[in-house]
Design a protein around this motif. Structure first.
Motif, mmCIF file in Angstrom:
data_model
loop_
_atom_site.group_PDB
_atom_site.id
_atom_site.type_symbol
_atom_site.label_atom_id
_atom_site.label_comp_id
_atom_site.label_asym_id
_atom_site.label_seq_id
_atom_site.Cartn_x
_atom_site.Cartn_y
_atom_site.Cartn_z
ATOM 1 N N THR A 67 0.828 -1.207 0.000
ATOM 2 C CA THR A 67 0.000 0.000 0.000
ATOM 3 C C THR A 67 0.859 1.253 0.000
ATOM 4 O O THR A 67 0.573 2.209 -0.722
ATOM 5 C CB THR A 67 -0.941 -0.004 1.220
ATOM 6 N N MET A 68 1.938 1.256 0.792
ATOM 7 C CA MET A 68 2.822 2.425 0.848
ATOM 8 C C MET A 68 3.527 2.623 -0.500
ATOM 9 O O MET A 68 3.677 3.752 -0.970
ATOM 10 C CB MET A 68 3.859 2.277 1.966
ATOM 11 N N GLN A 69 3.929 1.533 -1.138
ATOM 12 C CA GLN A 69 4.567 1.634 -2.453
ATOM 13 C C GLN A 69 3.583 2.171 -3.490
ATOM 14 O O GLN A 69 3.936 3.023 -4.309
ATOM 15 C CB GLN A 69 5.116 0.276 -2.888
ATOM 16 N N GLU A 70 2.349 1.698 -3.445
ATOM 17 C CA GLU A 70 1.324 2.180 -4.382
ATOM 18 C C GLU A 70 1.023 3.656 -4.153
ATOM 19 O O GLU A 70 0.878 4.427 -5.104
ATOM 20 C CB GLU A 70 0.042 1.353 -4.242
ATOM 21 N N ALA A 71 0.946 4.063 -2.884
ATOM 22 C CA ALA A 71 0.678 5.470 -2.563
ATOM 23 C C ALA A 71 1.820 6.355 -3.035
ATOM 24 O O ALA A 71 1.600 7.453 -3.554
ATOM 25 C CB ALA A 71 0.461 5.633 -1.060
ATOM 26 N N GLU A 72 3.048 5.867 -2.869
ATOM 27 C CA GLU A 72 4.210 6.626 -3.328
ATOM 28 C C GLU A 72 4.186 6.771 -4.848
ATOM 29 O O GLU A 72 4.448 7.847 -5.382
ATOM 30 C CB GLU A 72 5.501 5.934 -2.885
ATOM 31 N N LEU A 73 3.844 5.704 -5.538
ATOM 32 C CA LEU A 73 3.759 5.737 -6.990
ATOM 33 C C LEU A 73 2.658 6.703 -7.429
ATOM 34 O O LEU A 73 2.856 7.506 -8.341
ATOM 35 C CB LEU A 73 3.493 4.342 -7.551
#
Length: 91
Positions: A67-73
């Motif tokens: 989720t954090m990686q997706e939000a960063e992207l």
């Protein structure tokens, strides 16, 4: 009487306790809470989550990391879109 949890109306600045049967969405809910807290400016390192099994801990770590990686992207894409809009309006 049990209260219904609604992430949009909860005060996420206080302690939360989630207790529910298997398959009811606890992991999903915790993941969404963490996303909202971190999105509000709290560093992930300051969020404490306690689970009772290694399996639950592993699953939460994996989901929160994703989720954090997706939000960063998403943030990077939004920033690039704004830069492109700014460049286009300057031409």
């Amino acid at each position: 009487m049990l209260e219904t949890f609604a992430i949009d109306t909860e005060d996420l600045g206080r302690h939360l306790y989630i207790e529910a049967s298997a398959g009811t969405g606890k992991t999903y809910t915790i993941n969404q809470i963490v996303k909202k807290i971190v999105g509000g400016g709290v560093p992930l390192e300051k969020v404490l989550i306690v689970t009772y099994t290694d399996k639950a801990t592993g699953e939460l770590k994996d989901r929160i990391r994703k989720t954090m990686q997706e939000a960063e992207l998403e943030a990077r894409l939004a920033k690039n879109e704004l830069l492109e809009i700014g460049r286009a309006s300057c031409r």
